[in-house]
Every structure is written in C-alpha cells, then in structure tokens.
Write an enzyme that holds these catalytic residues in place. Structure first.
Site, PDB file in Angstrom:
ATOM      1  N   PRO A  28       1.300  -1.018   0.284  1.00 42.70           N
ATOM      2  CA  PRO A  28       0.053  -0.071   0.000  1.00 42.70           C
ATOM      3  C   PRO A  28       1.286   1.195  -0.333  1.00 42.70           C
ATOM      4  O   PRO A  28       1.806   1.680   1.302  1.00 42.70           O
ATOM      5  CB  PRO A  28      -0.559  -0.152   0.927  1.00 42.70           C
TER       6      PRO A  28
ATOM      7  N   ASP B 117       5.988   3.792   1.304  1.00 42.02           N
ATOM      8  CA  ASP B 117       5.466   2.664   1.534  1.00 42.02           C
ATOM      9  C   ASP B 117       4.460   2.668   3.331  1.00 42.02           C
ATOM     10  O   ASP B 117       5.368   3.289   3.938  1.00 42.02           O
ATOM     11  CB  ASP B 117       5.900   0.969   2.701  1.00 42.02           C
ATOM     12  N   HIS B 118       3.112   3.010   2.859  1.00 41.03           N
ATOM     13  CA  HIS B 118       2.228   3.540   3.706  1.00 41.03           C
ATOM     14  C   HIS B 118       2.132   2.250   5.108  1.00 41.03           C
ATOM     15  O   HIS B 118       1.284   2.771   5.966  1.00 41.03           O
ATOM     16  CB  HIS B 118       0.888   3.789   3.506  1.00 41.03           C
ATOM     17  N   ARG B 119       2.560   0.809   5.145  1.00 38.55           N
ATOM     18  CA  ARG B 119       2.947   0.276   5.800  1.00 38.55           C
ATOM     19  C   ARG B 119       4.027   1.533   7.608  1.00 38.55           C
ATOM     20  O   ARG B 119       2.910   1.008   8.899  1.00 38.55           O
ATOM     21  CB  ARG B 119       2.623  -1.017   5.990  1.00 38.55           C
ATOM     22  N   VAL B 120       4.950   1.630   7.214  1.00 38.01           N
ATOM     23  CA  VAL B 120       5.633   1.996   7.687  1.00 38.01           C
ATOM     24  C   VAL B 120       6.113   3.849   7.693  1.00 38.01           C
ATOM     25  O   VAL B 120       6.240   4.475   8.828  1.00 38.01           O
ATOM     26  CB  VAL B 120       7.275   1.545   6.964  1.00 38.01           C
TER      27      VAL B 120
END
Length: 411
Positions: free
Chosen positions: A213, A383-386
């Site tokens: 994502p 990276d929108h997870r991080v």
C-alpha cells in the site's frame, strides 16, 4: 584365484559354516568396480530474485582441463552478466546448454569429469539429459540449439542462411542474433517480442510492488543555489546525480524512517546504512546501481563512483551488491525535460523519489514582487505500512533546505 578375488582361499574340507561366510561376503563388498566421478554443473542463483539464467558465453570448451576457481561460463542473471567458477578440478566433458540458451536455477548446464577417461561416460549422460534435436529446412540438415531455433522463429530468420559457430558447426543463439543484427533495423508491427532476462526481472518486481500500500507526496524545490554550485564544480567531474544523492542522504540522516524497509508485513527495519539507489535505463531494461554510504562519502568520490557504476551497468557487469543493496531510490527524468512523474516503489524499500527537471518559474517574492526562480518538482512514493504523510512532508522540507542552501554538499 584367492589373490585375484582378494579373499583367503577356503578348503573344500572346511565345515559348511566356514565355507559359506567370509568368502562370499568379502567378495560381494570388495572394491572391484571404481565408480567414475562425474559432476553436474548447475545453473547458479546469482541473486535472490533470479529464477533462470541465460548462457552468454562459455569461456572453456569441451575437453578443457579445469582447476578449482577457473571461470567456466558467463551467465546473464536478471540484472547483470557474471562469471561462474568451478568448485572442482576436472575436465569440461559436455555442455548441455549452449550459448544463448536459458536454464532454470538448479538445472544442469554441463557435466564435469574427474579424468579424461571418464569424458565419454559424461557425454553419454549429457546426451540422455539434453533436449537438443537436429532441425531440417528445405531438405538440408541443420543442427541448431533449441534456443537458437526459438530465437530464429521469433526474429523470423531462416536457419538455413546462418553459418553456425558452435561445436561441429551447430547454430547457437549468438549466431542468430548476429545474423538478425546485420539485417536493416526496423520494427515489425504486430510482432510479439519476448522479454529479455532483465525485463522479466523488472516485470516480476513491478507486479510484486502492487501488493504494497503506497501513497504519494509532491514538493516544489528552488534550485538556483544548487544550479550555481553545479556550474562551479562540474569541471571537477561532479555530476548532478551525485549532488542529488548526497543531498538526499544528508536528509535521510535526520529522517531515518524514510530509510527503513518492511519485508514481512509484520515489522520494519531501520537500515544502518544509507545506500542511495539511482535508476538507470539500459538497452536491456532498467537497473538501480547503488551509491553505498552516500552520507559518508564526499561528492567528488560519489561522482567518480557513479560513473564507474553506470559504465558497469551498461556493460552488464554489476555485481549483486552493487544493485541490490539500496535503502532509498532516486529516479530522475529531468534530463529529458520531464517536469513531474510518479515512480513505482521497488520491493523491499520504504520510499522512492521521482525528480523532475529544474525549470525557470515565475514566482511571487516575500515582498510581494514578481520574480523568476529555477524550480523542480519531486514526488515521493512511500510504503504506508511504515511511513506516513507527515514523515514524507518533514523529509521533503529538510531536503528543500539542503538544496536551497547547499554549502554542506561539498564537505
């Protein structure tokens, strides 16, 4: 007889138990047959993403004596051409995959015999495992490797017009490619062109990146001071790529989350080194040579290293650590006049920054007047997870300050 069998002679008057046991058992296990040591040479995995390799050239010929550590074959991996060495002494008895052929990682590409006497046995073993069959065109018997036949069909080249340079006049892929290259260049509209090894790797990576994502943040940076610095020091061999990489690395020091990576979906790593990868277009595809420890190296050394990496990339001679260790990526299309674009996040990294061209722009000054400044657009894909929006915005503010006051770039 006892001497020939290498067993003690047992008298016929001996008891059945004595006569039965040691003689037969020792005869059955005596080393009367010495097995030949024939080893397969396998297609190696030259990178973590490699699933198959292409034989560029054999540096040794069938029958050549080999010593441990000798270079035997040049293999095209998904990113570069690399020499492959032998781990054993012996003789290159049989080549299974000809030049231009493709083989899966772990599959045999040749056979190695320990002695010259074992070469025929190795050739026999190779023949049983080889899928090569002679071709025929127009009643004329033509011998060509399977990949050469496939390539000739794709390039619409008649095998009968090609002179083979392989063993016994066999046509190999390089013969087909050389013949096709001699034909006037042109695009055959409607034709289907197979991916190169590098294009296959890029395709896999891009598909893999779709599972991450991502989001994008754009920023406008004034480059007047950077342009002036570049004009001043470019005669010393400094490149704009090195200046941008250095500025990016200095900004990453203050924003370590932008230099992080998430690989398993459950955790992320603050990378200990700042390795700036920069996208480079080559004839075979796209590759990202890495300027390692860009924050610690001066811009003059970075420029020399960058030139070396680009030369190796275009010659397909990069080693895995020179293209697979990036922690942050730059993609610059400014030299083509592109003012803005979005880049796709490479798997295993946290962010990539797309850099557009620096262009004269009419701007309003702080005192309300109209002025002209050189500005460039940069877009970060993360990276929108991080990484979150505020992280990228803060990083871009820092980067902008470094570029607009670039005095630290030359220290």
């Amino acid at each position: 007889m006892a001497h020939l069998l290498q067993t003690p002679f047992i008298s016929s008057s001996s008891s059945p138990a004595l006569r039965r046991a040691p003689t037969l058992r020792r005869k059955a296990t005596a080393p009367l047959v010495v097995r030949a040591k024939i080893r397969e040479i396998f297609m190696p995995a030259l990178s973590s993403t490699m699933t198959e390799g292409k034989i560029v050239s054999w540096t040794k010929s069938e029958g050549d004596k080999l010593s441990k550590g000798d270079s035997v074959v040049v293999v095209e991996s998904d990113k570069a051409d690399m020499d492959v060495e032998t781990f054993y002494d012996g003789y290159l008895a049989a080549i299974v995959v000809e030049e231009g052929g493709v083989a899966a990682v772990g599959s045999p590409i040749a056979f190695l015999a320990e002695s010259e006497d074992e070469i025929p046995q190795a050739k026999s073993k190779a023949s049983s495992s080889s899928s090569a069959h002679p071709a025929s065109e127009g009643g004329k018997r033509i011998v060509a490797s399977p990949y050469a036949k496939k390539l000739a069909k794709e390039l619409k080249v008649e095998l009968g017009r090609i002179v083979g340079t392989g063993p016994m006049g066999r046509i190999v892929a390089k013969d087909v490619e050389a013949f096709a290259a001699a034909v006037p260049a042109g695009v055959d509209l409607g034709s289907v062109v197979p991916f190169t090894t590098m294009q296959n790797a890029v395709s896999r990576n891009m598909v893999e990146s779709l599972a991450v994502p991502t989001f994008r943040v754009g920023y406008t940076i004034t480059t007047d001071a950077l342009d002036a610095l570049y004009k001043k020091i470019k005669l010393k061999g400094v490149t704009m790529t090195a200046l941008l990489a250095k500025a990016t690395a200095l900004a990453l020091i203050r924003h370590p989350v932008m230099n992080s990576s998430c690989r398993d979906g459950n955790s992320f790593t603050y990378n200990s080194s700042i390795n700036v990868a920069v996208a480079v277009a080559t004839d075979g595809g796209l590759i990202t040579p890495v300027l390692q420890d860009a924050d610690k190296i001066d811009v003059y050394s970075l420029s020399r290293k960058w030139k070396e990496l680009v030369d190796k990339a275009r010659a397909k001679q990069l080693q895995p650590h020179e293209y697979s260790t990036g922690t942050f990526t730059l993609s610059n299309l400014g030299m083509f006049g592109v003012d803005r674009f979005d880049a796709i996040l490479p798997p295993g990294t946290g962010a990539i920054m797309a850099v557009g061209a620096s262009q004269p722009t009419v701007v309003a000054t702080k005192d309300g007047r109209i002025g002209m400044k050189n500005q460039m657009q940069v877009n970060v894909t993360a990276d929108h997870r991080v990484i979150y929006g505020a992280d990228v915005a803060s990083f871009l503010q820092t980067l902008s300050k470094i570029i607009e006051d670039p005095k630290d770039l030359t220290f």
